[in-house]
Write a protein that holds these residues in place. Structure first.
Motif, mmCIF file in Angstrom:
data_model
loop_
_atom_site.group_PDB
_atom_site.id
_atom_site.type_symbol
_atom_site.label_atom_id
_atom_site.label_comp_id
_atom_site.label_asym_id
_atom_site.label_seq_id
_atom_site.Cartn_x
_atom_site.Cartn_y
_atom_site.Cartn_z
ATOM 1 N N PHE A 109 -1.750 10.599 43.985
ATOM 2 C CA PHE A 109 -2.419 11.646 44.780
ATOM 3 C C PHE A 109 -1.404 12.500 45.534
ATOM 4 O O PHE A 109 -1.718 13.604 45.979
ATOM 5 N N LYS A 110 -0.176 12.017 45.674
ATOM 6 C CA LYS A 110 0.835 12.764 46.430
ATOM 7 C C LYS A 110 1.139 14.123 45.797
ATOM 8 O O LYS A 110 1.635 15.023 46.479
ATOM 9 N N ASP A 111 0.839 14.274 44.508
ATOM 10 C CA ASP A 111 1.049 15.593 43.891
ATOM 11 C C ASP A 111 0.184 16.661 44.577
ATOM 12 O O ASP A 111 0.540 17.832 44.585
ATOM 13 N N VAL A 234 -10.565 4.053 51.153
ATOM 14 C CA VAL A 234 -9.303 4.802 51.025
ATOM 15 C C VAL A 234 -8.130 3.930 51.481
ATOM 16 O O VAL A 234 -8.181 3.361 52.578
ATOM 17 N N PRO A 235 -7.067 3.854 50.673
ATOM 18 C CA PRO A 235 -5.879 3.136 51.134
ATOM 19 C C PRO A 235 -5.121 3.994 52.142
ATOM 20 O O PRO A 235 -5.078 5.222 51.994
ATOM 21 N N ALA A 236 -4.530 3.360 53.135
ATOM 22 C CA ALA A 236 -3.810 4.128 54.160
ATOM 23 C C ALA A 236 -2.387 3.623 54.337
ATOM 24 O O ALA A 236 -2.127 2.419 54.326
ATOM 25 N N ALA A 237 -1.493 4.583 54.501
ATOM 26 C CA ALA A 237 -0.101 4.298 54.899
ATOM 27 C C ALA A 237 0.080 4.982 56.253
ATOM 28 O O ALA A 237 -0.155 4.394 57.294
ATOM 29 N N GLY A 238 0.397 6.293 56.233
ATOM 30 C CA GLY A 238 0.472 7.044 57.481
ATOM 31 C C GLY A 238 -0.902 7.415 58.021
ATOM 32 O O GLY A 238 -1.038 7.865 59.156
ATOM 33 N N GLY A 239 -1.940 7.277 57.195
ATOM 34 C CA GLY A 239 -3.308 7.558 57.649
ATOM 35 C C GLY A 239 -3.747 8.997 57.440
ATOM 36 O O GLY A 239 -4.813 9.401 57.898
ATOM 37 N N SER A 240 -2.951 9.771 56.720
ATOM 38 C CA SER A 240 -3.284 11.185 56.538
ATOM 39 C C SER A 240 -4.401 11.377 55.501
ATOM 40 O O SER A 240 -5.351 12.129 55.731
ATOM 41 N N LEU A 241 -4.302 10.684 54.365
ATOM 42 C CA LEU A 241 -5.274 10.878 53.284
ATOM 43 C C LEU A 241 -6.707 10.658 53.763
ATOM 44 O O LEU A 241 -7.588 11.505 53.560
ATOM 45 N N ILE A 242 -6.954 9.545 54.423
ATOM 46 C CA ILE A 242 -8.336 9.237 54.848
ATOM 47 C C ILE A 242 -8.836 10.279 55.850
ATOM 48 O O ILE A 242 -9.985 10.712 55.795
ATOM 49 N N LYS A 298 4.281 -1.659 48.597
ATOM 50 C CA LYS A 298 5.341 -0.952 49.335
ATOM 51 C C LYS A 298 4.961 0.485 49.648
ATOM 52 O O LYS A 298 5.410 1.051 50.641
ATOM 53 N N SER A 299 4.133 1.083 48.801
ATOM 54 C CA SER A 299 3.743 2.477 49.052
ATOM 55 C C SER A 299 2.928 2.594 50.337
ATOM 56 O O SER A 299 2.830 3.678 50.908
ATOM 57 N N LEU A 300 2.332 1.487 50.769
ATOM 58 C CA LEU A 300 1.507 1.527 51.989
ATOM 59 C C LEU A 300 2.216 0.903 53.189
ATOM 60 O O LEU A 300 1.621 0.778 54.266
ATOM 61 N N ALA A 301 3.494 0.528 53.006
ATOM 62 C CA ALA A 301 4.200 -0.213 54.053
ATOM 63 C C ALA A 301 4.749 0.715 55.136
ATOM 64 O O ALA A 301 5.954 0.891 55.289
ATOM 65 N N ALA A 345 -3.640 0.585 37.867
ATOM 66 C CA ALA A 345 -3.280 1.185 39.158
ATOM 67 C C ALA A 345 -2.073 0.489 39.744
ATOM 68 O O ALA A 345 -1.776 -0.665 39.422
ATOM 69 N N GLU A 346 -1.412 1.164 40.632
ATOM 70 C CA GLU A 346 -0.311 0.522 41.350
ATOM 71 C C GLU A 346 -0.871 -0.398 42.424
ATOM 72 O O GLU A 346 -2.086 -0.532 42.598
ATOM 73 N N THR A 347 0.022 -0.990 43.176
ATOM 74 C CA THR A 347 -0.366 -1.961 44.202
ATOM 75 C C THR A 347 -1.391 -1.389 45.201
ATOM 76 O O THR A 347 -2.296 -2.105 45.623
ATOM 77 N N VAL A 375 -8.408 5.378 43.928
ATOM 78 C CA VAL A 375 -7.272 4.774 43.232
ATOM 79 C C VAL A 375 -6.200 5.857 43.122
ATOM 80 O O VAL A 375 -6.338 6.828 42.390
ATOM 81 N N THR A 376 -5.142 5.683 43.903
ATOM 82 C CA THR A 376 -4.274 6.810 44.229
ATOM 83 C C THR A 376 -2.914 6.814 43.547
ATOM 84 O O THR A 376 -2.152 7.767 43.721
ATOM 85 N N GLY A 377 -2.592 5.764 42.782
ATOM 86 C CA GLY A 377 -1.267 5.740 42.156
ATOM 87 C C GLY A 377 -1.251 4.878 40.901
ATOM 88 O O GLY A 377 -2.107 4.005 40.718
ATOM 89 N N ASN A 378 -0.258 5.089 40.063
ATOM 90 C CA ASN A 378 -0.192 4.500 38.719
ATOM 91 C C ASN A 378 0.600 3.187 38.658
ATOM 92 O O ASN A 378 1.707 3.093 39.195
HETATM 93 C C1 LIG Z 1 -0.427 5.388 46.196
HETATM 94 C C2 LIG Z 1 -0.654 5.735 47.628
HETATM 95 N N1 LIG Z 1 -1.898 5.649 48.108
HETATM 96 C C3 LIG Z 1 -2.160 5.930 49.404
HETATM 97 C C4 LIG Z 1 -1.164 6.321 50.281
HETATM 98 C C5 LIG Z 1 -1.526 6.577 51.723
HETATM 99 O O1 LIG Z 1 -1.305 7.853 52.152
HETATM 100 P P1 LIG Z 1 -1.323 8.286 53.672
HETATM 101 O O2 LIG Z 1 0.103 8.166 54.154
HETATM 102 O O3 LIG Z 1 -1.788 9.676 53.627
HETATM 103 O O4 LIG Z 1 -2.229 7.359 54.433
HETATM 104 C C6 LIG Z 1 0.157 6.435 49.812
HETATM 105 C C7 LIG Z 1 1.244 6.868 50.702
HETATM 106 O O5 LIG Z 1 2.391 6.855 50.389
HETATM 107 C C8 LIG Z 1 0.416 6.140 48.450
HETATM 108 O O6 LIG Z 1 1.651 6.224 47.929
#
Ligand SMILES: Cc1ncc(COP(=O)(O)O)c(C=O)c1O
Ligand SMILES: [Zn+2]
Length: 435
Positions: A109-111, A234-242, A298-301, A345-347, A375-378
């Motif tokens: 989804f980062k694209d 929605v998966p969250a890392a920085g919390g922007s997507l959600i 790791k993408s969500l860490a 999907a990725e992790t 499902v946001t990554g491969n």
């Molecule tokens: C595959 C995937 N899903 C979800 C997210 C979460 O994104 P956000 O930082 O906007 O919460 C990330 C962030 O790197 C990601 O790589």
């Protein structure tokens, strides 16, 4: 020209010009793009959007770009899959998977966010784009910079998956692996941004970058037939997507494109790094940073999420909830999604499917309610995660007799089954030419 009026502080509402700015100088609140919605409402309708291109640029009036898109022209409009098999496994009769594993060009989804940010960097006249990344952003910034003829600097934690590193370097990016957590990488990048004046997509261009995530929500609503679902996980890392998926649904409602937004937004994070889910479970708006994330996702860490507070508020305001997933649950959920829907999907996808399973079991998601799993990554980028949990192929001589001898060991049917109890190790994967 677009419909951007300028930037606005999310806290004190002070207006700012549409420049590469991201923090309010009065209250230190984050800035966000402010649109002329009255003007947008006069030109945007179901029909006008449906007549647009099959990518994120069909929503261009609601994105902060001035001219024609110069990069990322094929991003978005990924499938919304009616997931009957996974639904059966989870006990959901109306389940959908929003499948950004096939997003263009770098399979996450980062694209969506990077296409917007890199166009913005060009419009502002930057020649260097950069980012602090947990992997997918790295891939996407590198690819879009290459397409746009810009130099890129990509800063990552040194322990990222091979596929994420290789999938960045291949585009000719300057990759800097930092000994430290993502939060340490991010802090360093703030200093680098100040000193060198580059366009950091998720720092000084963050207000523009973040808007790209709205398209994930727009597409879900349009693909459901101009209807918002009952639940989105929605998966969250920085919390922007959600935060931005919710903003997108609200915008559609305010523009008269949706009759209602009954959607409950649920946040999914790893057990070893779940600061937003921790807050949701505790019912406290204070986000306590996780100093040492420990998870295969790791993408969500991200231990100290920039938009953690806003993500928390979206969950609360929408009546949603949150769940964690352990490493074991992540792997099982990745396998389940692959075996039921044919989606690798990725992790992060494993985290989201595992969290959804728990939310259904707890009754937070009703069994007949319309539910979308993000499902946001491969999975090809995080092969290490499942390598040790899969059966290896049957290894035979090129003779029918040799095949006949192993055939009996296969079950008559059954997704993902193989003949041997032996497991793939990451080393084997490497020797087979994988990553
Ligand atoms: C595959 C995937 N899903 C979800 C997210 C979460 O994104 P956000 O930082 O906007 O919460 C990330 C962030 O790197 C990601 O790589
Ligand atoms: Zn302010």
């Amino acid at each position: 020209m677009g419909y951007v009026k300028g930037l606005k502080c999310r806290e004190c509402a002070r207006p700012y010009p549409a420049k590469p700015l991201h923090v309010c100088e009065f209250c230190f609140g984050p800035l966000e793009v402010d649109y002329d919605y009255a003007a947008i409402g006069r030109v945007v309708h179901h029909r006008s959007i449906e007549a647009g291109p099959p990518n994120i640029w069909r929503y261009r009036a609601l994105l902060p770009v001035d001219g024609e898109p110069t990069v990322g022209r094929h991003c978005g409009f990924t499938p919304l899959v009616r997931a009957r098999n996974l639904g059966k496994a989870l006990g959901l009769s109306q389940l959908y998977v929003k499948n950004d594993t096939v997003n263009h060009p770098t399979l996450s989804f980062k694209d969506r966010v990077v296409a917007v940010a890199v166009i913005k960097a060009q419009e502002f006249g930057f020649s260097v784009v950069a980012c602090a990344s947990t992997g997918n952003l790295a891939n996407s910034v590198a690819a879009h910079a290459a397409e746009g003829g810009l130099t890129s600097f990509v800063f990552i934690p040194a322990d990222l998956e091979q596929g994420k590193v290789l999938g960045t370097s291949v585009y000719g990016a300057n990759v800097v692996a930092v000994d430290g957590t993502y939060d340490e990488v991010n802090r360093l990048c703030s200093e680098v941004a100040d000193k060198y004046g580059w366009a950091f997509v998720n720092i000084n261009l963050r207000p523009y970058y973040a808007e790209g995530s709205k398209t994930f929500g727009y597409e879900i609503a349009e693909q459901l037939g101009w209807r918002a679902p009952d639940h989105i996980v929605v998966p969250a890392a920085g919390g922007s997507l959600i935060t931005k998926v919710w903003k997108g649904l609200k915008e559609f409602y305010n523009l008269g494109l949706l009759p209602a937004v009954p959607t409950r937004m649920h946040v999914a994070q790893a057990a070893g790094c779940g600061p937003i889910v921790n807050s949701v479970k505790a019912g406290s708006e204070i986000i306590r940073p996780v100093k040492q994330p420990r998870t295969i996702a790791k993408s969500l860490a991200v231990g100290n999420p920039a938009d953690g507070y806003y993500a928390f508020k979206v969950v609360k305001d929408s009546g949603g909830s949150g769940e964690h997933a352990t490493d074991e649950e992540i792997v099982e959920a990745m396998k389940l999604l692959a075996a039921t829907e044919g989606i690798f999907a990725e992790t992060a996808g494993g985290v989201t499917v595992a969290a959804t399973k728990k939310l259904v079991e707890q009754g937070a998601i009703g069994r007949d309610e319309v539910t979308v799993i993000s499902v946001t990554g491969n999975g090809l980028k995080t092969q290490e995660a499942v390598a040790g949990a899969l059966r290896v192929p049957a290894h035979i001589k090129p003779t029918l007799a040799s095949f006949d001898a192993v055939l009996a060991q296969y079950p008559p049917s059954g997704a993902g089954s193989g003949p041997m109890a032996e497991r793939c190790s990451p080393e084997m994967l490497q020797s087979q030419g994988g990553m």
